[in-house]
Design a protein around this motif. Structure first.
Motif, short mmCIF file in Angstrom:
data_model
loop_
_atom_site.label_atom_id
_atom_site.label_comp_id
_atom_site.label_asym_id
_atom_site.label_seq_id
_atom_site.Cartn_x
_atom_site.Cartn_y
_atom_site.Cartn_z
N ASP A 565 0.86 -1.19 0.00
CA ASP A 565 0.00 0.00 0.00
C ASP A 565 0.89 1.23 0.00
OD1 ASP A 565 -2.63 -0.75 -0.16
OD2 ASP A 565 -2.88 -0.98 2.00
N VAL A 566 0.53 2.24 -0.76
CA VAL A 566 1.34 3.45 -0.81
C VAL A 566 0.46 4.66 -1.06
CG1 VAL A 566 1.88 3.12 -3.26
CG2 VAL A 566 3.37 4.55 -1.84
N ALA A 567 0.80 5.74 -0.39
CA ALA A 567 0.10 7.02 -0.56
C ALA A 567 1.04 8.10 -0.05
CB ALA A 567 -1.22 7.04 0.20
N TRP A 568 0.62 9.34 -0.20
CA TRP A 568 1.39 10.44 0.38
C TRP A 568 0.97 10.66 1.82
CZ3 TRP A 568 -0.24 12.53 -4.78
CH2 TRP A 568 0.81 12.46 -5.72
N SER A 569 1.89 11.16 2.63
CA SER A 569 1.53 11.61 3.96
C SER A 569 0.53 12.77 3.84
CB SER A 569 2.77 12.07 4.73
OG SER A 569 3.65 11.00 4.96
N ALA A 570 -0.22 13.00 4.89
CA ALA A 570 -1.25 14.03 4.87
C ALA A 570 -0.65 15.39 4.50
CB ALA A 570 -1.92 14.12 6.24
N GLY A 571 -1.26 16.04 3.53
CA GLY A 571 -0.84 17.38 3.13
C GLY A 571 0.38 17.42 2.24
N VAL A 572 0.85 16.26 1.76
CA VAL A 572 2.09 16.19 0.97
C VAL A 572 1.78 15.72 -0.44
CG1 VAL A 572 4.30 14.98 0.72
CG2 VAL A 572 3.56 15.78 2.97
N THR A 573 2.45 16.34 -1.41
CA THR A 573 2.49 15.83 -2.77
C THR A 573 3.94 15.77 -3.19
OG1 THR A 573 0.33 16.79 -3.31
CG2 THR A 573 1.78 16.18 -5.15
N ASN A 574 4.42 14.60 -3.49
CA ASN A 574 5.85 14.43 -3.80
C ASN A 574 5.98 13.32 -4.84
OD1 ASN A 574 8.62 14.37 -3.85
ND2 ASN A 574 8.85 13.48 -1.81
N TYR A 575 6.20 13.74 -6.10
CA TYR A 575 6.37 12.76 -7.17
C TYR A 575 7.82 12.30 -7.22
CZ TYR A 575 1.79 14.20 -8.92
OH TYR A 575 0.45 14.46 -9.05
N GLY A 576 8.03 11.08 -7.65
CA GLY A 576 9.39 10.59 -7.82
C GLY A 576 9.46 9.09 -7.68
N VAL A 577 10.68 8.58 -7.70
CA VAL A 577 10.97 7.16 -7.50
C VAL A 577 11.65 7.02 -6.15
CG1 VAL A 577 12.18 5.13 -8.38
CG2 VAL A 577 11.25 6.83 -9.98
N PHE A 578 11.11 6.16 -5.28
CA PHE A 578 11.59 6.07 -3.91
C PHE A 578 11.97 4.62 -3.58
CE2 PHE A 578 8.22 9.25 -4.29
CZ PHE A 578 8.92 10.41 -3.93
N ASP A 579 13.19 4.44 -3.09
CA ASP A 579 13.62 3.13 -2.60
C ASP A 579 12.95 2.88 -1.25
OD1 ASP A 579 15.22 2.97 -4.81
OD2 ASP A 579 17.10 3.31 -3.75
N VAL A 580 12.21 1.79 -1.13
CA VAL A 580 11.51 1.50 0.12
C VAL A 580 12.06 0.27 0.83
CG1 VAL A 580 9.42 2.61 -0.66
CG2 VAL A 580 9.70 0.16 -1.03
N MET A 581 12.83 -0.55 0.13
CA MET A 581 13.46 -1.72 0.75
C MET A 581 14.68 -2.11 -0.06
SD MET A 581 11.85 -5.51 1.66
CE MET A 581 10.64 -4.84 2.80
N THR A 582 15.77 -2.41 0.63
CA THR A 582 16.97 -2.91 -0.04
C THR A 582 17.42 -4.20 0.65
OG1 THR A 582 18.52 -1.66 1.37
CG2 THR A 582 17.67 -0.55 -0.61
N TRP A 583 18.06 -5.08 -0.11
CA TRP A 583 18.54 -6.33 0.46
C TRP A 583 19.77 -6.80 -0.29
CZ3 TRP A 583 13.94 -5.63 -2.12
CH2 TRP A 583 13.79 -6.24 -3.36
N ASN A 584 20.51 -7.72 0.32
CA ASN A 584 21.73 -8.24 -0.31
C ASN A 584 21.74 -9.76 -0.39
OD1 ASN A 584 22.15 -8.91 2.35
ND2 ASN A 584 23.84 -7.48 2.68
N GLY A 585 20.57 -10.36 -0.18
CA GLY A 585 20.48 -11.82 -0.25
C GLY A 585 19.54 -12.28 -1.35
N GLU A 586 18.91 -13.43 -1.14
CA GLU A 586 18.03 -14.00 -2.14
C GLU A 586 16.78 -13.14 -2.35
OE1 GLU A 586 17.11 -17.95 -0.99
OE2 GLU A 586 19.17 -18.69 -1.17
N PHE A 587 16.14 -13.34 -3.49
CA PHE A 587 14.93 -12.59 -3.82
C PHE A 587 13.89 -13.54 -4.39
CE2 PHE A 587 12.66 -10.46 -7.40
CZ PHE A 587 11.77 -9.74 -6.63
N VAL A 588 12.70 -13.55 -3.74
CA VAL A 588 11.59 -14.37 -4.22
C VAL A 588 10.34 -13.49 -4.23
CG1 VAL A 588 10.13 -16.38 -3.79
CG2 VAL A 588 12.59 -16.49 -3.30
#
Length: 745
Positions: A565-588
């Motif tokens: 789920d994703v949305a803007w915080s209240a009163g915010v408009t911010n367009y762009g690409v945002f990293d929300v999780m990074t990892w260095n192991g396996e990916f499924v």
């Protein structure tokens, strides 16, 4: 000076004589084979094993004790008294040195007793000095003369509930590191014959005095008073020299044997740092009608002949307890005994939370009314080390961590029980460490809210053979949330979000949190498992989002029908690409999907390979504002600090409008990045055309006999551009005048 090599069993030993200096490279056991008790006599030792260090183990007592006398010089790695049996060391003179960095000098360990009697000489200790450090061990160090100088490490007495005693009646004692007096430890100063007792001396170090609950400072006054203890801030930087007395730290005071009592006041301790007196009190054998003490900003003083307020009539608990919150004390303070019961029958507690207790908040047998919520507010104090925290057992419980430091070595369970218990843990400020936490179990609900402060998890719960630091939503009907708004959250091990039919939700609110990670403490054992219908929820603010860092080989796994789920915080408009999780192991990824309430006209998500190793290692969310009338993505404009209005402007003065630069793949803010022909020539009946190009772009060359395009022709198409410049050689059309145009396909 004379040196020789001598064999003891299989060990090669170098003996160099200044009087006598002995240096070994093996771990040796004291045998007193020569029956002379001489520590320096190499024939009194046997080889236990090759360790690379000169460890000396003394495990004999009385007539077979080891003795270091005048004229002897011994340089070893460390000395351990009472390690494989009861041991005794006597020092009457000479020079003894335990080298720094190779081990600790320990007295009383492995369940055995250790005794050191020192009446002369100099003992330099280059690492920690520990008295009584193993289960059922007892350690005693009697210093009546000579000098003990611990110029590198800390000094501990009675660690892990083992009996330790340091008694100083003469000589001098100093330690560079801090002094920690545990609950079964005693630091005794008898009389005034000692020349100096200092904590935090010899070199720069942030030393302090920490006297824990049950730990005892024993003072005996002679005719000249008592030698005071000095706790120093050696380099005067304001970060050392502190003194802490825990609630229930004990002061045992009397006159020395044979001394006639006289009314007076004596300073027994001074310090240069901060003071934290949480409840120093007299031990029960002290007559408080005659004795009193005073803790000031920088000293502890004893007075005889005045009297003081009686100490608590009941002693602290001697073992860990299960405490059940009743709130009958009328406050939300956990340090008040009246708010707790010690059993499910409601027997009142005689002490509030103390040490290694289990806290049960919202227990169905102590809260019969299901509509009542038990609320506890912790604002700091002397209860830092506890066992387990259990909130909401078939009832509702709330624990607010508002300041101070707390450690629960047994972990936490939030929201459990078969009848819809509800638990809430709010970390608002301070420092909270849990072994692990489990939440939302068996039809119960739970919320763990990180609103500020510092959260750490340094150990694990074993789930399905895997060490885990967090479980959210366990079992059918179980629901749990982890909401991170500010502060920091770091766990040594990974997280299960929704298991065995339970549902979990992890929410990150904006970018205010300083860190959020699994496998980010001590070692890389982090991972992320998100089950079906469980949710990763994100609210992007003006600074983006605090990314979740997953550090560990097991990496991340998203089950089918797991949700983002994703949305803007209240009163915010911010367009762009945002990293929300990074990892260095396996990916499924078996099927992570956008939640049904997400505005898909704006939001999407993607997995990215940030290090170009062929494996996705980043989860991103994209807030896309769309395109301009000319088809230019507005996100592309944002990358250059532009907006939609700039689409029809030549921002860098190179002759191309911004929307044209997008099509050409050039930089709209760099006049040297432009689509243009740089040279054209002919070779016989062929022409050579060169232009500035972008790698991977597809170009075509159009010819015409006039500038008004009466009859254009395509001379070449599908030309893949190179980085920098691209050249094409082709035949010249049969016309007296030919114009060439390079275009992007």
């Amino acid at each position: 000076m004379r040196a020789m090599i001598k064999n003891i069993g299989s060990a090669a030993v170098l003996i160099a004589m200044f009087g006598s200096i002995t240096a070994y490279a093996d771990e040796l056991d004291w045998e007193n084979t020569q029956l002379d008790n001489n520590f320096s006599n190499t024939n009194n030792w046997s080889v236990r094993g090759v360790s690379g260090y000169d460890f000396r183990n003394i495990s004999l007592t009385n007539a077979n004790r080891a003795i270091i006398g005048a004229g002897e010089t011994n340089v070893v790695s460390d000395i351990r008294v009472g390690i494989h049996g009861d041991g005794e060391l006597e020092i009457t003179g000479g020079y003894t040195q335990c080298n720094r960095g190779s081990g600790d000098t320990r007295i009383g360990l492995n369940g055995y007793d250790g005794l050191v009697n020192m009446s002369g000489g100099f003992w330099k200790i280059g690492q920690d000095l520990a008295l009584g450090i193993s289960a059922a061990s007892k350690a005693t160090f009697n210093l009546s003369g000579g000098e003990v100088r611990n110029d590198a490490g800390k000094f501990t007495i009675g660690e892990a509930n083992n009996v330790g005693r340091m008694e100083i009646s003469g000589g001098s004692f100093g330690t560079r590191g801090y002094a920690d007096i545990f609950g079964s430890g005693t630091f005794a100063v008898h009389g005034s014959n000692a020349t100096a007792i200092t904590i935090g001396t010899y070199a720069s170090n942030d030393s302090y005095w920490n006297q824990r609950t049950g730990g005892t400072l024993e003072i005996r006054i002679d005719d000249n008073g008592v030698t005071p203890i000095h706790v120093l801030d050696y380099d005067n930087d304001g970060s050392g020299g502190d003194v802490t007395f825990a609630f229930g730290a004990l002061l045992d005071v009397d006159f020395a044997s044979g001394v006639t009592p006289v009314s007076n006041t004596w300073t027994v301790m001074t310090w240069e740092g901060d003071t934290m007196d949480n409840g120093l009190q007299f031990s029960t054998n002290v007559d408080f009608n005659i004795w009193s003490f005073a803790v000031t900003n920088n000293s502890l003083a004893l007075t005889y002949g005045v009297g003081s307020t009686p100490p608590e009539t009941n002693l602290p608990p001697t073992e860990a307890r299960d405490l059940y919150w009743t709130g009958l004390g009328g406050t939300t303070d956990p340090t008040e005994a009246d708010n707790w019961a010690v059993d499910v029958s409601g027997t009142p507690a005689s002490w509030g939370v103390y040490s290694d207790d289990t806290w049960r908040i919202g227990h169905y047998l102590l809260v019969p009314d299901a509509a009542v919520t038990s609320i506890v507010d912790y604002v700091g104090g002397t209860v830092a080390n506890q066992n387990s925290l259990l909130i909401g057992d078939r009832r509702s419980g709330v624990f607010n961590m508002n300041s101070g430091d707390l450690n629960f070595s047994g972990g936490a369970t939030i929201g459990f029980g078969a009848y819809s218990g509800s638990g809430i843990l709010n970390l608002n400020s301070g420092s909270l460490n849990l072994k692990y936490f489990r939440s939302g179990m068996n039809s119960a609900s739970a919320a763990f809210n990180i609103n500020g402060g510092t959260y750490t998890s340094t150990s694990a719960y074993r789930y399905n053979g895997v060490d885990t630091g967090a479980i959210l939503g366990w079992g059918t009907g179980g629901y749990a949330e982890l909401n991170v708004t500010a502060g920091s959250f770091d766990s040594r091990f990974g997280a299960y979000v929704g298991v065995e039919g339970g549902i979990g939700r992890v929410h990150v609110e904006g970018s205010a949190a300083t860190s959020f990670g699994f496998g980010t403490i001590t070692s890389a054992h982090g991972y992320w498992y998100q089950g079906a219908e469980s949710t990763l929820s994100l609210a992007v603010d003006g600074g983006g989002i605090t990314p979740i860092v997953i550090n560990g080989d097991r990496g991340v796994s998203f089950a089918s029908n797991s949700i983002i789920d994703v949305a803007w915080s209240a009163g915010v408009t911010n367009y762009g690409v945002f990293d929300v999780m990074t990892w260095n192991g396996e990916f499924v990824d078996e099927g992570l999907t956008l939640g049904t309430n997400v505005n898909t006209d704006i939001w999407s998500f993607a997995f990215a390979d940030s290090d170009n190793d062929g494996t996705n290692d980043t989860l991103q969310v994209i807030a896309d504002p769309g395109t301009t009338a000319n088809g230019t993505p507005i996100l592309w404009l944002y990358e250059y600090g532009l907006d939609a209005a700039d689409d029809i402007i030549d921002n860098d003065g190179d002759g191309m409008l911004t929307w044209e630069e997008y099509i050409a793949g050039t930089d709209p803010m760099n006049e040297n990045s432009v689509l243009k022909v740089t040279s054209m020539g002919s070779i016989g009946t062929d022409y050579v055309l060169t232009w500035q190009s972008v790698a991977g772009k597809s170009y075509s060359i159009i010819t015409n006999t006039g500038l008004v395009y009466p009859s254009p022709g395509v001379a070449a198409a599908g030309i893949i551009g190179e980085d920098g410049e691209t050249s094409v050689t082709s035949s010249i059309p049969s016309a007296s005048t030919v114009f060439f145009e390079v275009g992007v396909e």
